[in-house]
Design a protein around this motif. Structure first.
Motif, PDB file in Angstrom:
ATOM      1  N   GLY A  92       0.819  -1.208   0.000  1.00  0.00           N
ATOM      2  CA  GLY A  92       0.000   0.000   0.000  1.00  0.00           C
ATOM      3  C   GLY A  92       0.852   1.256   0.000  1.00  0.00           C
ATOM      4  N   MET A 219      -8.918  -8.597   0.501  1.00  0.00           N
ATOM      5  CA  MET A 219      -7.819  -8.627  -0.464  1.00  0.00           C
ATOM      6  C   MET A 219      -7.377 -10.058  -0.739  1.00  0.00           C
ATOM      7  N   VAL A 220      -6.696 -10.243  -1.874  1.00  0.00           N
ATOM      8  CA  VAL A 220      -6.087 -11.540  -2.147  1.00  0.00           C
ATOM      9  C   VAL A 220      -4.572 -11.406  -2.296  1.00  0.00           C
ATOM     10  N   ASP A 221      -4.137 -10.612  -3.278  1.00  0.00           N
ATOM     11  CA  ASP A 221      -2.698 -10.574  -3.544  1.00  0.00           C
ATOM     12  C   ASP A 221      -2.002  -9.314  -3.048  1.00  0.00           C
ATOM     13  N   THR A 223      -1.210  -6.656  -4.628  1.00  0.00           N
ATOM     14  CA  THR A 223      -0.336  -5.973  -5.589  1.00  0.00           C
ATOM     15  C   THR A 223      -1.119  -5.376  -6.756  1.00  0.00           C
ATOM     16  N   GLY A 224      -2.427  -5.322  -6.634  1.00  0.00           N
ATOM     17  CA  GLY A 224      -3.231  -4.724  -7.697  1.00  0.00           C
ATOM     18  C   GLY A 224      -3.595  -5.697  -8.795  1.00  0.00           C
ATOM     19  N   MET A 225      -3.378  -6.981  -8.533  1.00  0.00           N
ATOM     20  CA  MET A 225      -3.547  -7.947  -9.598  1.00  0.00           C
ATOM     21  C   MET A 225      -4.969  -8.472  -9.723  1.00  0.00           C
ATOM     22  N   CYS A 226      -5.740  -8.444  -8.634  1.00  0.00           N
ATOM     23  CA  CYS A 226      -7.021  -9.148  -8.712  1.00  0.00           C
ATOM     24  C   CYS A 226      -8.252  -8.242  -8.670  1.00  0.00           C
ATOM     25  N   GLY A 227      -8.156  -7.121  -8.003  1.00  0.00           N
ATOM     26  CA  GLY A 227      -9.308  -6.228  -7.963  1.00  0.00           C
ATOM     27  C   GLY A 227     -10.337  -6.578  -6.906  1.00  0.00           C
ATOM     28  N   SER A 228      -9.996  -7.491  -6.005  1.00  0.00           N
ATOM     29  CA  SER A 228     -10.909  -7.869  -4.929  1.00  0.00           C
ATOM     30  C   SER A 228     -11.215  -6.676  -4.025  1.00  0.00           C
ATOM     31  N   ARG A 230     -11.518  -3.552  -4.732  1.00  0.00           N
ATOM     32  CA  ARG A 230     -11.904  -2.320  -5.444  1.00  0.00           C
ATOM     33  C   ARG A 230     -13.043  -1.584  -4.758  1.00  0.00           C
ATOM     34  N   PHE A 239      -8.236   0.615  -6.414  1.00  0.00           N
ATOM     35  CA  PHE A 239      -7.865  -0.591  -5.664  1.00  0.00           C
ATOM     36  C   PHE A 239      -7.232  -0.163  -4.339  1.00  0.00           C
ATOM     37  N   CYS A 241      -5.458  -1.804  -2.315  1.00  0.00           N
ATOM     38  CA  CYS A 241      -4.130  -2.343  -2.032  1.00  0.00           C
ATOM     39  C   CYS A 241      -3.003  -1.549  -2.668  1.00  0.00           C
ATOM     40  N   VAL A 242      -3.245  -0.907  -3.804  1.00  0.00           N
ATOM     41  CA  VAL A 242      -2.170  -0.147  -4.438  1.00  0.00           C
ATOM     42  C   VAL A 242      -2.452   1.360  -4.499  1.00  0.00           C
TER      43      VAL A 242
ATOM     44  N   ARG B 219       8.187  -2.612  -3.527  1.00  0.00           N
ATOM     45  CA  ARG B 219       7.797  -2.269  -2.159  1.00  0.00           C
ATOM     46  C   ARG B 219       8.914  -2.600  -1.179  1.00  0.00           C
ATOM     47  N   GLY B 242      -0.823  -8.293 -15.097  1.00  0.00           N
ATOM     48  CA  GLY B 242      -1.244  -8.140 -13.708  1.00  0.00           C
ATOM     49  C   GLY B 242      -2.014  -6.909 -13.277  1.00  0.00           C
ATOM     50  N   SER B 259     -13.069 -10.242 -11.320  1.00  0.00           N
ATOM     51  CA  SER B 259     -12.122 -10.231 -12.438  1.00  0.00           C
ATOM     52  C   SER B 259     -11.667 -11.681 -12.560  1.00  0.00           C
ATOM     53  N   GLU B 262      -8.964 -12.525 -10.159  1.00  0.00           N
ATOM     54  CA  GLU B 262      -9.333 -12.830  -8.778  1.00  0.00           C
ATOM     55  C   GLU B 262      -9.942 -14.235  -8.682  1.00  0.00           C
ATOM     56  N   LEU B 404       3.166  -1.258 -10.320  1.00  0.00           N
ATOM     57  CA  LEU B 404       3.920  -1.248  -9.062  1.00  0.00           C
ATOM     58  C   LEU B 404       5.405  -0.950  -9.234  1.00  0.00           C
TER      59      LEU B 404
END
Lengths: 296, 577
Positions: A92, A219-221, A223-228, A230, A239, A241-242, B219, B242, B259, B262, B404
């Motif tokens: 974050g 959240m899942v990852d 790193t901005g990869m999944c969008g959970s 949002r 997002f 997380c990022v 990070r 990603g 998505s 996810e 990132l």
């Protein structure tokens, strides 16, 4: 693999634990407002936890766990010497920090701890820091003494009035703005989304004092990869997380975040917790240990 | 066997689980070839003089050579042959879009089915793994340089595999707790068993590659810090695309809209399909809608079926022929009962008062004029809408570049879409920083990412050891110990004659002489000759019959037991007849 060893575990109020873990990489880079993603064991979910404190020299990080769901219950049963399967961070964007003037910080639930590094940093930057910490009752208030060292004023508030003021953070804020007519330049809140949304609503109505909230999302990852994680922010999708986790509270679609996004897995979470039996876990541990003793 | 006989052998289908059965389990769909099947299929290969298949392969696997070994029943040797060019054969045999690569160019495909190159690759790689007869990793002398690789997906693993063989100290940083990148979080178990990926990573570890998990570069460490604090000499960025693309239509944040990233990450990496044994929950639906037409859409749709969906619809904007997914995946999805709503695109998602989705409204499209890519452009039909009732929507319309790393490395040049800008070899705007795979090209395939990883490995080696022609001191052979006395490339014939004189004062052991084409940064070996002992003053002559007249350059490489002694590019124009 003794990578993420618990060095110290403390239950300072019922169901709230502070864990110290050696992760030098994170301790070196962490900034106020950032979080980590934690997996207890191979089967666990990844859950985000805000960093409470870190010590670059010792290479340790600390965070607060509120025993609530399955993963946090598992953590509650962990002991010093036990290992986490995975810890990723710091994640974050750091909190927005500056010399604002007078800053009010509000922390509730797990946020009581999470606000601490921000208070410390804001104080260093020359702000007048007023910290409000909220709990259901006096038995659940913690970190009061620590806050005194990093705040000009600490206000305690409990729902039942057993210690400090009676009510909630927004009641105190309302009073400060309306009755005491205090000049507030900046507000930051961390805690449950409902509390933060109420503070946001209040400050928006009272002339729009800049208010920043650290949102709680699934959240899942990280790193901005999944969008959970949002959320709708100023009409756009962000997002947490990022882009966050700290956002301008007035631009967040709280309604969607609280009632839609964050309740997605209520059934599964409840089930998961029901399936988790502390007795089984303790028994498994006991058997494991006796087996070890036998073999040695 | 004569070509005529080979032409008569029918294509050997790979046996698979019956569709009705496999649509309800997560076990791998095809069972793989038996030894007999593999030999039979290999015998269909005509061993063309000019193998087109190799041109279709981004890493230029020596396809005819390995198939010839399969014909002889030398399965292990065949696997090792592939591994000269491809560190992940078991993966590529399963996930490469062969129909548009090697198999697409196979001459047998012009009339009937092309040789099942992918199936054979898969077979020999599995044979090696299952028999456990993995050769000891070659002990390579360390060259003293350290390389950090960011991301353990297909491109990172390839770069790592190439560099470790050249004596580098290689460390791979991975954000997740498991390695493999998209191979573990994206591609489901039934298409690529995770044990296969784990095995490939284990092999790299055995060869000396270090893996550091739970580390998000950007990070926990910046790119600059990898140089200044950790002392790396080069950094390769292979982090993948990603960043999921959403449709920006109303209702997209409702409960039950995922998505594909996810949905698949929860199911594959976090093993939500084994919930509650694994704690990560995953919403399941009875009527599932997947938006998109690529492999990821097929994977999502087929995962949903396996998680007890009654109906799974794929909604795709263009026509069936334009679907970017592998043919086999579309075929498998269809067999398993996935339904296709083609030339349709969602415009709105509707939910109930609790925020759960209920239905999705789509607009019908028709094909219009071709667009820039040459594909007929889908054009919406005014007022033509339909509604699907649904309780789970998975959006699989692609990924953008995850910001990132680029965000935290301001001097790394990116294009307007956020993809890292590199030259054709993967060099970025920042010295000694290389990048490849989806973070450079946007979402593409596993094998193209591997090709990029290979090119970057070559570039890293070229940049860190600029004069490869010179004999490195460390090999213990004095400079100029070998001399290329005469080389002749005859423009109108297909012979290459080389006279090489050894002017070293001591004998050389096991000298390997290799002549190869250098073609778009890949080498195809045409001749390899081993001379067991080479005494001072001795001359060797090579005839190289497999020469492509159109090639203008050849690479001559000579190694002995201790490493490279000489490599030299011979240019046709320079050589007088």
């Amino acid at each position: 693999m003794s990578k993420f060893n618990i060095l110290k575990k403390e239950e300072f109020v019922p169901n709230f634990y502070k864990l110290d873990i050696k992760v030098p990489g994170i301790a070196k880079k962490a900034k106020a407002g950032q979080f980590i993603l934690v997996m207890v064991d191979e089967h666990s979910e990844k859950i985000p936890l805000t960093l409470l404190d870190w010590d670059e020299e010792k290479g340790t990080i600390s965070f607060i766990v509120q025993e609530l769901g399955l993963s946090t219950s598992k953590m509650a049963f962990m002991e010093e010497g036990d290992c986490f399967y995975s810890i990723v961070g710091p994640l974050g964007e750091p909190a927005y920090l500056d010399n604002f003037g007078t800053v009010v910080l509000g922390g509730g639930c797990y946020g009581v701890g999470a606000v601490y590094p921000i208070a410390k940093k804001l104080k260093e930057l020359g702000n007048i820091v007023i910290t409000i910490i909220e709990a259901k009752n006096e038995n659940l208030l913690y970190y009061e003494e620590e806050y005194k060292t990093v705040s000009d004023e600490v206000i305690l508030v409990t729902t039942d009035g057993s210690k400090g003021e009676r009510g909630h953070i927004y009641d105190i804020l309302d009073n400060m703005i309306e009755v005491q007519k205090r000049e507030i330049d900046h507000i930051k809140v961390i805690g449950c989304n409902v509390m933060m949304s109420k503070v946001s609503k209040l400050t928006k109505e009272k002339g729009g004092i800049p208010t920043y909230a650290t949102v709680t999302t699934i959240m899942v990852d990280g790193t901005g990869m999944c969008g959970s994680c949002r959320l709708s922010y100023d009409g756009k999708t962000k997002f947490a997380c990022v882009d966050g986790p700290e956002f301008d509270a007035h631009k967040i679609d709280w309604e969607e975040l609280i009632h839609v996004r964050n309740t997605s897995y209520i059934t599964e979470e409840t089930l998961g917790l029901q399936n988790f039996s502390p007795e089984c876990r303790s028994l498994a541990k006991f058997l494991e240990r006796t087996k070890e003793e036998e073999t040695s | 066997m004569k070509s005529k006989e080979r032409m008569q052998i029918p294509f050997t289908d790979m046996p698979t689980q019956p569709p009705q059965v496999r649509a309800r389990n997560f076990r791998e769909v095809p069972y793989g070839y038996s030894e007999e099947m593999a030999i039979q299929e290999a015998n269909r290969c005509l061993n063309c003089k000019k193998p087109k298949c190799v041109d279709g392969c981004p890493v230029r696997v020596p396809i005819p050579e390995f198939i010839a070994l399969v014909q002889e029943g030398k399965f292990l040797e065949a696997a090792w042959k592939i591994k000269e060019r491809n560190v992940l054969p078991a993966v590529c045999g399963r996930v490469c879009p062969q129909e548009s690569q090697c198999e697409g160019l196979c001459v047998r495909g012009k009339k009937g089915r092309s040789v099942g190159i992918g199936n054979l690759e898969r077979f020999v790689a599995d044979y090696e793994r299952l028999t456990g007869q993995v050769p000891e990793p070659e002990r390579v002398r360390k060259n003293g340089k350290k390389v950090a690789i960011v991301g353990s997906g297909p491109s990172g693993l390839t770069t790592a595999g190439d560099l470790i063989q050249q004596g580098y100290e290689v460390t791979v940083y991975e954000a997740f707790h498991l390695g493999g990148g998209v191979l573990v979080y994206g591609i489901p178990e039934f298409r690529l068993p995770k044990s296969v990926v784990q095995y490939e990573i284990q092999n790299l570890e055995n060869a000396g590659v270090k893996f550091v998990y739970d580390s998000v570069i950007g990070r926990i460490r910046g790119i600059d810090e990898l140089f200044t604090e950790d002392g790396y000499d080069a950094v390769y960025i292979g982090v993948g695309a990603g960043l999921p693309v959403f449709m920006n239509i109303p209702g997209e944040n409702l409960q039950g809209v995922y998505s594909a990233n996810e949905y698949l990450t929860r199911s594959n990496l976090m093993k939500a399909y084994l919930y509650p044994k694994y704690n990560t929950p995953l919403l399941t639906g009875k009527n599932v809608v997947v938006v998109g037409g690529g492999n990821v859409a097929m994977d999502s749709a087929r995962t949903a079926l396996r998680l007890d969906a009654d109906n799974v619809h794929i909604v795709y904007r263009r026509s069936r022929e334009q679907m970017p997914a592998r043919l086999e995946e579309i075929h498998h999805a269809e067999e398993e009962g996935v339904q296709f709503k083609l030339l349709s695109n969602p415009v709105e998602i509707m939910g109930d008062e609790k925020g759960r989705i209920e239905s999705i409204r789509c607009q019908r499209y028709q094909l219009g004029e071709p667009d820039k890519s040459g594909r007929a452009r889908p054009v919406p039909i005014d007022g033509d809408y339909f509604v699907l009732n649904t309780d789970l929507i998975i959006i699989a319309i692609g990924n953008k570049a995850n910001p990132l790393i680029t965000m935290t490395t301001p001097d790394l040049e990116v294009n307007k879409w956020g993809n890292i800008v590199t030259d054709e070899m993967g060099r970025t705007s920042k010295p000694h920083v290389y990048a490849g795979g989806d973070i450079v090209t946007g979402a593409a395939t596993v094998i193209s990412a591997m090709g990029a990883g290979r090119r970057a490995a070559t570039a890293i080696h070229e940049d860190l050891f600029p004069q490869v022609e010179e004999t490195p001191e460390s090999f213990g052979v004095p400079k100029g110990s070998l001399e290329l006395k005469h080389a002749a490339i005859y423009p109108n014939t297909v012979y290459l004659k080389l006279n090489i004189i050894n002017i070293s004062d001591k004998d050389l052991d096991q000298v390997k002489i290799r002549v190869s084409h250098v073609h778009e940064f890949f080498e195809t070996t045409m001749l390899e000759k081993t001379v067991p002992r080479w005494s001072p003053g001795e001359e060797h002559e090579l005839d190289c019959p497999r020469i492509d007249k159109n090639e203008k350059e050849y690479l001559l490489t000579i190694n002995d037991l201790h490493g490279k002694i000489m490599s030299k590019i011979i240019v046709a124009n320079d050589v007088k007849k």
